[in-house]
Design an enzyme around this catalytic site. Structure first.
Site, PDB file in Angstrom:
ATOM      1  N   HIS A   1      47.274 -35.213 -31.625  1.00  0.00           N
ATOM      2  CA  HIS A   1      46.643 -34.980 -32.935  1.00  0.00           C
ATOM      3  C   HIS A   1      47.656 -35.181 -34.063  1.00  0.00           C
ATOM      4  O   HIS A   1      47.320 -35.735 -35.110  1.00  0.00           O
ATOM      5  CB  HIS A   1      46.119 -33.537 -33.032  1.00  0.00           C
ATOM      6  CG  HIS A   1      45.056 -33.195 -32.037  1.00  0.00           C
ATOM      7  ND1 HIS A   1      45.273 -32.345 -30.988  1.00  0.00           N
ATOM      8  CD2 HIS A   1      43.760 -33.582 -31.952  1.00  0.00           C
ATOM      9  CE1 HIS A   1      44.157 -32.213 -30.286  1.00  0.00           C
ATOM     10  NE2 HIS A   1      43.228 -32.953 -30.842  1.00  0.00           N
TER      11      HIS A   1
ATOM     12  N   GLY B   1      41.914 -40.872 -31.288  1.00  0.00           N
ATOM     13  CA  GLY B   1      42.865 -41.245 -30.247  1.00  0.00           C
ATOM     14  C   GLY B   1      42.245 -42.191 -29.227  1.00  0.00           C
ATOM     15  O   GLY B   1      41.062 -42.061 -28.881  1.00  0.00           O
TER      16      GLY B   1
ATOM     17  N   LYS C   1      42.796 -42.102 -26.214  1.00  0.00           N
ATOM     18  CA  LYS C   1      42.516 -41.375 -24.971  1.00  0.00           C
ATOM     19  C   LYS C   1      41.005 -41.230 -24.769  1.00  0.00           C
ATOM     20  O   LYS C   1      40.519 -41.293 -23.650  1.00  0.00           O
ATOM     21  CB  LYS C   1      43.194 -40.006 -24.999  1.00  0.00           C
ATOM     22  CG  LYS C   1      42.936 -39.221 -23.759  1.00  0.00           C
ATOM     23  CD  LYS C   1      43.859 -38.040 -23.675  1.00  0.00           C
ATOM     24  CE  LYS C   1      43.309 -37.053 -22.689  1.00  0.00           C
ATOM     25  NZ  LYS C   1      42.119 -36.375 -23.220  1.00  0.00           N
ATOM     26  N   ASP C   2      40.291 -41.046 -25.872  1.00  0.00           N
ATOM     27  CA  ASP C   2      38.826 -40.979 -25.793  1.00  0.00           C
ATOM     28  C   ASP C   2      38.259 -42.346 -26.166  1.00  0.00           C
ATOM     29  O   ASP C   2      37.640 -42.521 -27.217  1.00  0.00           O
ATOM     30  CB  ASP C   2      38.309 -39.878 -26.731  1.00  0.00           C
ATOM     31  CG  ASP C   2      38.756 -38.499 -26.283  1.00  0.00           C
ATOM     32  OD1 ASP C   2      38.437 -38.112 -25.161  1.00  0.00           O
ATOM     33  OD2 ASP C   2      39.462 -37.827 -27.063  1.00  0.00           O
TER      34      ASP C   2
HETATM   35  O1  PAF Z   1      37.695 -35.887 -30.081  1.00  0.00           O
HETATM   36  C1  PAF Z   1      37.393 -34.736 -30.487  1.00  0.00           C
HETATM   37  O2  PAF Z   1      38.218 -33.847 -30.627  1.00  0.00           O
HETATM   38  C2  PAF Z   1      35.938 -34.446 -30.829  1.00  0.00           C
HETATM   39  O3  PAF Z   1      35.076 -35.105 -29.965  1.00  0.00           O
HETATM   40  C3  PAF Z   1      35.591 -34.749 -32.303  1.00  0.00           C
HETATM   41  C4  PAF Z   1      35.704 -36.228 -32.605  1.00  0.00           C
HETATM   42  C5  PAF Z   1      36.483 -33.947 -33.223  1.00  0.00           C
HETATM   43  C6  PAF Z   1      34.140 -34.342 -32.578  1.00  0.00           C
HETATM   44  O4  PAF Z   1      33.931 -32.982 -32.345  1.00  0.00           O
END
Ligand code: PAF
Length: 282
Positions: free
Chosen positions: A37, A147, A149-150
């Site tokens: 983050h 990110g 990662k997702d």
């Molecule tokens: O990736 C995340 O942390 C969540 O899916 C997000 C994009 C903040 C939505 O709640």
């Protein structure tokens, strides 16, 4: 750095910043922040005049109640770290503020969500679509940072931006890893010491699959090699290991075509923690 809990407050300070011709970079999060983050917030800081972060554990994207209840909450630590990075505004709404009544609108992302995370977490991307649309409408940033990662989430949000005509530039930032290769994740803090020691096998499996794909040029053989790597440790329960087109998210098969933008994705349970990771082939 200022913290706001209401939609009207955060909208008002952003409106003022925009009236002063400031560009706004947005980092939506669910808190329990880590270096992944922080790298998004730092990138946002380097590319915008104002950085806004949100911390909201969005209930509508959890298909598993237990996961929602156990989701780590470290608000004080999170806000101190964001302050140190130079974040300007943090939006931390309560559930009631984001969902004064239950959302009736629902999203379907078709083939994009029929695979991987979408296939294993029914309703997850509907929840992501709802909350990200709400946050985009509230913050109205110039750029938003997510990110790699997702990876599937990024593809889905990209589609959301196109289909709903949001005028937002999406930035996909590289996955930040521990020295042993484990992708940084808020869920890692729930691993026991023993689990943490073996968790890097998830990333090693991706690497082994990639090497096999390069060597054999055959998708099924590469997946078999990857499966062998992770099954060497019986503590993992693999949910999926797939080689996909990284834009359409569709699984590839047969002869490997290096012209296709390819990614290898994995999800595996280790104890009570579900780990996901991916690598993109250049
Ligand atoms: O990736 C995340 O942390 C969540 O899916 C997000 C994009 C903040 C939505 O709640």
């Amino acid at each position: 750095m200022q913290i706001f809990n209401t939609v009207s407050e955060i909208k008002s300070v952003i409106r003022e910043a925009k009236q002063n011709n400031k560009t706004v970079g947005f980092v939506p999060t669910m808190g329990a922040l880590h270096e992944g983050h922080f790298s998004l917030a730092q990138r946002a800081k380097s590319e915008n005049d104002i950085v806004v972060c949100s911390i909201f554990v969005n209930p509508t994207q959890f298909n598993n109640k237990e996961d929602l209840v156990n989701y780590p909450k470290t608000i004080d630590k999170d806000t101190s770290a964001l302050k140190a990075i130079g974040c300007d505004y943090v939006f931390i709404p309560e559930v009631q503020e984001m969902y004064p009544s239950e959302a009736l609108l629902s999203f379907s992302f078709g083939s994009l969500e029929a695979v991987l995370e979408g296939a294993h977490r029914p309703g997850h991307f509907n929840g992501v679509g709802i909350v990200v649309s709400k946050l985009f409408n509230i913050v109205q940033p110039h750029r938003a940072y997510f990110g790699q990662k997702d990876l599937q989430q990024f593809a889905i949000i990209n589609r959301l931006v196109i289909d709903l005509s949001f005028q937002i530039e999406l930035v996909c930032c590289p996955t930040v890893r521990e020295d042993d290769g484990l992708a940084k994740s808020s869920r890692n803090m729930r691993l026991t010491k023993e689990e943490r020691n073996i968790a890097p096998l998830v990333h090693k499996t991706l690497q082994a699959t990639k090497t096999a794909l390069r060597n054999t040029k055959d998708v099924e053989t590469a997946l078999e090699e990857g499966a062998k790597e992770i099954s060497a440790n019986s503590n993992f329960e693999v949910e999926y290991l797939q080689i996909i087109d990284r834009f359409t998210m569709q699984p590839l098969s047969g002869q490997y075509d290096s012209e296709i933008p390819t990614a290898i994705c994995i999800a595996a349970h280790l104890g009570s923690v579900r780990l996901i990771d991916n690598i993109v082939l250049e």
